[in-house]
Design an enzyme around this catalytic site. Structure first.
Site, PDB file in Angstrom:
ATOM      1  N   ALA A   1       0.835  -1.204   0.000  1.00  0.00           N
ATOM      2  CA  ALA A   1       0.000   0.000   0.000  1.00  0.00           C
ATOM      3  C   ALA A   1       0.869   1.254   0.000  1.00  0.00           C
ATOM      4  O   ALA A   1       0.616   2.216  -0.727  1.00  0.00           O
ATOM      5  CB  ALA A   1      -0.937   0.001   1.205  1.00  0.00           C
ATOM      6  N   ASP A   2       1.912   1.248   0.814  1.00  0.00           N
ATOM      7  CA  ASP A   2       2.846   2.374   0.855  1.00  0.00           C
ATOM      8  C   ASP A   2       3.577   2.537  -0.472  1.00  0.00           C
ATOM      9  O   ASP A   2       3.694   3.642  -1.009  1.00  0.00           O
ATOM     10  CB  ASP A   2       3.883   2.160   1.964  1.00  0.00           C
ATOM     11  CG  ASP A   2       3.372   2.585   3.335  1.00  0.00           C
ATOM     12  OD1 ASP A   2       2.488   3.448   3.403  1.00  0.00           O
ATOM     13  OD2 ASP A   2       3.868   2.038   4.333  1.00  0.00           O
ATOM     14  N   LEU A   3       4.111   1.430  -0.989  1.00  0.00           N
ATOM     15  CA  LEU A   3       4.924   1.511  -2.199  1.00  0.00           C
ATOM     16  C   LEU A   3       4.083   1.897  -3.414  1.00  0.00           C
ATOM     17  O   LEU A   3       4.525   2.683  -4.261  1.00  0.00           O
ATOM     18  CB  LEU A   3       5.639   0.181  -2.442  1.00  0.00           C
ATOM     19  CG  LEU A   3       6.656  -0.213  -1.355  1.00  0.00           C
ATOM     20  CD1 LEU A   3       7.241  -1.585  -1.647  1.00  0.00           C
ATOM     21  CD2 LEU A   3       7.768   0.819  -1.248  1.00  0.00           C
TER      22      LEU A   3
END
Length: 395
Positions: free
Chosen positions: A177-179
């Site tokens: 999700a972050d990447l």
């Protein structure tokens, strides 16, 4: 000026980025801009810095290092500013006046409280590309809720379909999700800079963990809405082609993807049972999907009698996509990784550490990270450029 100047990756040479973000999503976006030659000034809290400086510490060269921080902040310049301080916010305003891009992932409402929100800063610098990375987006009933990677995976539906059927949901270990949010932010920032070159206008970019995960789920969402069949946890399987999953061998595992009828026919023959392709249960893709478990059982009878090397050799001859399931240690010894030049080293505050190099090539060249900065290492240098007569030296 970026350390990438003079290479194929000097595309953003002369572009100044203020990275006010921390941990993964925002720093990942800023790191990719660094790779393209931008000057990235990382604004950190005095004495504390980016939280990622404290994450997952290992020991290299006899000193503690944070792989998470090192991987996402190489080549940046670290400046310490206390944004709760009116004096330091005034310094930030000066930096904004000469900046092209600003990235922040403050908790909801904090930028407005500090007076460094997009509306305020783009009044000072209309050409600024201001990027906010949030958990749930900047509108809607959840706009004030904070989130981290696992929350994005959970709320976006990804965790609910990940893992083995009949077992608890599983988080994707890579902070996807972050990447994905970092990738989306980079793409949007580059598009905004391209538009600015044509129109002279800056932009306000909004990216969130939720939107990014839902974007990754798009074809699963469309399929579920059309078929009315809920997705179940499928382990290594997918809903695209059968057989298409990991199978056990006599000494390990192999990922095998025979995703159409002609590929399935040569796959069955290569594994030693060509008659499987003519079995009415498995003759067509639709039939194999209906009898997926039975098909998987028959394939694993064949693969489990062979070594991983034997399965790979047989399938490669007939061009069936396949791969061993490598550990990180095995991956790092793999000749393909060496041939691609994917691994390099970087200076982590005086210690040499192994890192993955740029994820793509441009004109045959792969970007290389610069040094990982000490906390506040470039504060004096950057402030001196703003106010050469002031002689400010801070750390």
């Amino acid at each position: 000026m970026s350390e990438a100047t003079g290479s194929a990756f000097a595309i953003l040479d002369g572009v100044r980025v203020l990275d006010l973000s921390r941990i993964i999503a925002g720093p990942y976006a800023a790191q990719m801009l660094t790779d393209f030659g931008a000057e990235v000034i990382k604004v950190e809290r005095p004495g504390i810095g980016d939280d990622a400086r404290q994450y997952g510490r290992g020991i290299a060269g006899g000193r503690p290092v944070s792989p998470a921080f090192g991987a996402l902040n190489a080549g940046k310049r670290s400046v310490c500013l206390d944004l709760r301080s009116e004096e330091d916010r005034a310094i930030l305003f000066q930096l904004v006046d000469s900046a092209d891009v600003l990235i922040q992932n403050f908790r909801p409402g904090l930028a407005e409280k500090l007076g460094i929100d997009a509306e305020t800063l783009r009044t000072r610098n209309p050409k600024l590309v201001y990027c906010t990375v949030s958990g749930f987006g900047e509108t809607g009933p959840l706009r004030m809720r904070t989130a981290v990677d696992a929350v994005g995976q959970a709320y976006g539906g990804l965790m609910g379909i990940n893992g083995e059927d009949g077992r608890p949901p599983a988080r994707v270990p890579v902070p996807i999700a972050d990447l994905a949010s970092g990738l989306n932010a980079t793409i949007a920032i580059l598009a905004a800079l391209l538009r600015r070159a044509k129109t002279g206008r800056g932009a306000t970019v909004g990216v969130s963990l939720l939107e990014s995960v839902v974007g990754l789920m798009s074809h699963h969402i469309t399929e579920t809405l059309i078929t009315k069949v809920p997705m179940r946890r499928m382990g290594s399987r997918t809903r695209v082609g059968v057989p298409n999953q990991a199978f056990q061998t006599s000494d390990g595992w192999v990922m095998l993807s025979a995703t159409n009828d002609s590929m399935w026919r040569v796959c069955a023959g290569a594994l030693g049972n060509a008659a499987l392709a003519d079995d009415p249960r498995f003759r067509t893709q639709a039939a194999r999907a209906e009898h997926e478990d039975e098909c998987a059982d028959e394939v694993e009878k064949l693969t489990s009698a062979l070594s991983t090397t034997e399965v790979l050799e047989r399938l490669e001859v007939v061009n069936v996509p396949c791969a061993p399931l490598l550990t990180i240690e095995e991956l790092m010894r793999d000749p393909q990784i060496e041939a691609l030049g994917l691994m390099t080293t970087e200076d982590y505050m005086g210690v040499t550490v192994p890192v993955v190099a740029g994820h793509f090539r441009l004109d045959g060249e792969r970007s290389r990270p610069g040094r990982v900065p000490e906390l506040g290492e470039h504060t004096g240098e950057v402030l001196a450029r703003l106010e050469p007569d002031r002689g400010v030296v801070r750390s």
